[in-house]
Design a protein around this motif. Structure first.
Motif, short mmCIF file in Angstrom:
data_model
loop_
_atom_site.label_atom_id
_atom_site.label_comp_id
_atom_site.label_asym_id
_atom_site.label_seq_id
_atom_site.Cartn_x
_atom_site.Cartn_y
_atom_site.Cartn_z
N ILE A 83 5.07 -1.56 -10.67
CA ILE A 83 4.73 -2.69 -9.81
C ILE A 83 5.51 -3.90 -10.32
CG2 ILE A 83 2.87 -4.02 -8.74
CD1 ILE A 83 0.91 -1.82 -9.58
N ASP A 84 6.70 -4.11 -9.73
CA ASP A 84 7.59 -5.16 -10.24
C ASP A 84 7.22 -6.56 -9.73
OD1 ASP A 84 9.03 -3.26 -11.60
OD2 ASP A 84 10.43 -2.91 -9.95
N ALA A 85 6.63 -6.61 -8.53
CA ALA A 85 6.33 -7.92 -7.93
C ALA A 85 5.31 -8.66 -8.77
CB ALA A 85 5.79 -7.72 -6.51
N GLY A 86 5.48 -9.98 -8.89
CA GLY A 86 4.51 -10.81 -9.60
C GLY A 86 3.31 -11.10 -8.71
N TYR A 87 2.28 -11.75 -9.28
CA TYR A 87 1.05 -11.97 -8.52
C TYR A 87 1.26 -12.81 -7.26
CZ TYR A 87 -2.09 -9.54 -11.67
OH TYR A 87 -2.75 -8.55 -12.37
N GLY A 88 2.14 -13.81 -7.35
CA GLY A 88 2.38 -14.67 -6.19
C GLY A 88 2.89 -13.86 -5.01
N LEU A 89 3.89 -13.03 -5.28
CA LEU A 89 4.49 -12.21 -4.24
C LEU A 89 3.50 -11.17 -3.72
CD1 LEU A 89 7.27 -12.21 -2.96
CD2 LEU A 89 7.97 -10.40 -4.55
N ILE A 90 2.71 -10.61 -4.65
CA ILE A 90 1.71 -9.62 -4.28
C ILE A 90 0.70 -10.20 -3.28
CG2 ILE A 90 -0.33 -8.39 -5.18
CD1 ILE A 90 1.75 -6.86 -6.39
N LEU B 97 8.10 -6.43 0.61
CA LEU B 97 8.05 -7.42 -0.47
C LEU B 97 7.47 -6.84 -1.76
CD1 LEU B 97 6.91 -10.83 1.11
CD2 LEU B 97 9.15 -10.22 0.18
N ALA B 98 6.36 -6.09 -1.64
CA ALA B 98 5.69 -5.61 -2.85
C ALA B 98 5.69 -4.09 -2.99
CB ALA B 98 4.25 -6.13 -2.89
N GLY B 99 5.94 -3.38 -1.89
CA GLY B 99 5.95 -1.92 -1.96
C GLY B 99 4.59 -1.28 -1.72
N PHE B 100 3.61 -2.11 -1.32
CA PHE B 100 2.26 -1.59 -1.03
C PHE B 100 2.00 -1.60 0.47
CE2 PHE B 100 0.55 -2.95 -5.37
CZ PHE B 100 0.24 -1.66 -5.77
N CYS B 101 1.50 -0.48 1.03
CA CYS B 101 0.89 -0.52 2.34
C CYS B 101 -0.62 -0.28 2.11
CB CYS B 101 1.54 0.46 3.32
SG CYS B 101 1.62 2.17 2.79
N PRO B 102 -1.46 -0.33 3.14
CA PRO B 102 -2.91 -0.35 2.89
C PRO B 102 -3.44 0.83 2.06
CG PRO B 102 -2.49 -1.11 5.10
CD PRO B 102 -1.17 -0.65 4.56
N GLY B 103 -3.10 2.08 2.40
CA GLY B 103 -3.64 3.23 1.67
C GLY B 103 -3.28 3.22 0.19
N PRO B 104 -1.99 3.15 -0.13
CA PRO B 104 -1.58 3.10 -1.54
C PRO B 104 -2.16 1.90 -2.29
CG PRO B 104 0.26 3.74 -0.20
CD PRO B 104 -0.83 3.38 0.75
N GLY B 105 -2.30 0.76 -1.60
CA GLY B 105 -2.91 -0.40 -2.25
C GLY B 105 -4.32 -0.06 -2.70
N LEU B 106 -5.09 0.57 -1.79
CA LEU B 106 -6.47 0.92 -2.12
C LEU B 106 -6.54 1.95 -3.24
CD1 LEU B 106 -8.13 1.11 1.39
CD2 LEU B 106 -8.86 -0.34 -0.49
N VAL B 107 -5.73 3.01 -3.15
CA VAL B 107 -5.85 4.08 -4.15
C VAL B 107 -5.39 3.57 -5.52
CG1 VAL B 107 -3.67 5.39 -4.03
CG2 VAL B 107 -5.82 6.61 -4.26
N PHE B 110 -8.25 1.69 -6.90
CA PHE B 110 -9.25 2.63 -7.45
C PHE B 110 -8.76 3.27 -8.75
CE2 PHE B 110 -10.62 3.10 -2.79
CZ PHE B 110 -11.67 2.21 -2.93
N SER B 111 -7.44 3.28 -8.98
CA SER B 111 -6.91 3.78 -10.26
C SER B 111 -7.03 2.73 -11.36
CB SER B 111 -5.42 4.13 -10.13
OG SER B 111 -5.20 5.06 -9.12
N GLY B 112 -7.43 1.51 -10.98
CA GLY B 112 -7.64 0.46 -11.97
C GLY B 112 -6.45 -0.43 -12.21
N GLN B 113 -5.53 -0.53 -11.24
CA GLN B 113 -4.38 -1.42 -11.38
C GLN B 113 -4.76 -2.84 -10.96
OE1 GLN B 113 -1.37 -0.62 -12.53
NE2 GLN B 113 -1.80 1.56 -12.78
N PRO B 114 -4.70 -3.81 -11.87
CA PRO B 114 -5.10 -5.18 -11.52
C PRO B 114 -4.26 -5.78 -10.38
CG PRO B 114 -4.69 -4.98 -13.89
CD PRO B 114 -4.26 -3.70 -13.27
N LYS B 115 -2.97 -5.49 -10.35
CA LYS B 115 -2.13 -6.05 -9.29
C LYS B 115 -2.51 -5.47 -7.93
CE LYS B 115 2.06 -7.62 -11.59
NZ LYS B 115 3.46 -7.28 -11.89
N ALA B 116 -2.93 -4.20 -7.92
CA ALA B 116 -3.36 -3.58 -6.67
C ALA B 116 -4.65 -4.23 -6.19
CB ALA B 116 -3.54 -2.08 -6.84
N PHE B 117 -5.50 -4.62 -7.12
CA PHE B 117 -6.74 -5.31 -6.76
C PHE B 117 -6.40 -6.63 -6.08
CE2 PHE B 117 -10.32 -8.14 -7.71
CZ PHE B 117 -11.36 -7.41 -7.15
N ALA B 118 -5.44 -7.36 -6.65
CA ALA B 118 -5.01 -8.63 -6.05
C ALA B 118 -4.45 -8.39 -4.66
CB ALA B 118 -3.97 -9.31 -6.94
N PHE B 119 -3.67 -7.31 -4.52
CA PHE B 119 -3.09 -6.99 -3.22
C PHE B 119 -4.18 -6.73 -2.18
CE2 PHE B 119 -1.87 -3.82 -0.08
CZ PHE B 119 -0.77 -4.43 0.51
#
Lengths: 145, 148
Positions: A83-90, B97-107, B110-119
């Motif tokens: 996960i390369d994007a920073g929090y702002g971009l996320i 921009l971030a490489g996340f769509c809804p399903g992968p963001g959720l899973v 659930f794997s415990g990735q803090p950035k995914a939680f923010a997403f």
């Protein structure tokens, strides 16, 4: 175009895709619903009585997936996600994805997998559009700026 | 029974995302980077999923109820309009921009990735913004149009 052979995982990706297809098949055939993540989640934003339980059961299953996957997958199969994007971009990306998928009535699962599987022209247009926008965005971010 | 198949569909879907590599934003961006070093894996994900999906939806289209006897909700919408295209453009740009769509963001959450939680948190706010816009902008306009 150069192929990134180092990261290319044809068999795991094909098999993973088949599993995604199976999940969508179970959901339409046994529950009569389109497996579209943005729609299932989005429906919880304006909850209606009797329309909540099935969404929750589905997400509970999804929440169990990482644990079950870890039992079953060979050790070290799952490398840490990059996960390369920073929090702002996320956060900007999340807002765009939330708003865009609801406005366009679907995402990669609803339009991409289910819509193309049922040969819907509407979903084909949506899928080509969001894929095109994705290609263009990555091109702009990685090769223009 | 219904609850079990709902849960099972969610479980399999999450596992499919993990196995295929869709849950890794680095891999997704590698696929979207058509003009760099391209990772074609995700084309096989879509291919594998649609291969199975086509059979399932061919069966579903011929039925009026699901296998458990309940309702079968196949989408009726078929219009290709501005909403569809603008929504898909916005979604695709956010995906890139971030490489996340809804399903992968959720899973990933659930794997415990803090950035995914923010997403996911931002995505939910985006969905709530849509609900608010829909309620206060689109529906009053539709009501006016109906009474006109």
């Amino acid at each position: 175009m150069t192929i990134d052979w180092a990261h290319f995982t044809p068999w795991a990706s094909l098999l993973g895709g088949v599993v995604l297809g199976l999940a969508s098949a179970i959901f339409i055939l046994f529950n009569g619903r389109i497996l579209g993540i943005s729609g299932i989640l989005g429906g919880l934003m304006s909850p209606r009585l009797g329309d909540i339980g099935w969404r929750i059961s589905f997400f509970l299953g999804m929440a169990a997936a990482p644990t079950v996957f870890a039992w079953w997958a060979p050790a070290g199969f799952l490398s840490a996600p990059r996960i390369d994007a920073g929090y702002g971009l996320i956060v900007i990306a999340g807002l765009m994805v939330g708003l865009g998928t609801r406005y366009g009535s679907g995402c990669t699962s609803g339009h991409g997998v289910c819509g193309l599987s049922r040969l819907s022209p509407r979903s084909l247009v949506a899928t080509l559009t969001f894929m095109g926008a994705g290609f263009a965005t990555v091109f702009a971010v990685r090769h223009l700026f | 029974m219904q609850k079990i198949t709902e849960f099972l569909a969610g479980l399999l879907f999450g596992m499919g995302l993990l196995l295929s590599g869709m849950s890794d934003p680095g891999k997704v961006l590698g696929f979207l980077d058509l003009f760099g070093t391209w990772d074609p894996s995700l084309a096989l994900v879509m291919g594998g999923a649609i291969l199975v999906g086509i059979f399932a939806f061919t069966v579903a289209k011929k039925r009026t109820t699901n296998f458990l006897g309940g309702a079968l909700h196949l989408p009726k919408a078929n219009q290709i309009d501005r909403r569809l295209v603008i929504g898909a453009l916005l979604f695709g740009a956010g995906w890139g921009l971030a490489g996340f769509c809804p399903g992968p963001g959720l899973v990933s959450m659930f794997s415990g990735q803090p950035k995914a939680f923010a997403f996911v948190l931002a995505m939910v706010i985006g969905m709530l913004l849509y609900e608010a816009a829909d309620r206060f902008i689109h529906q009053p306009r539709a009501r006016q149009a109906a009474t006109r």
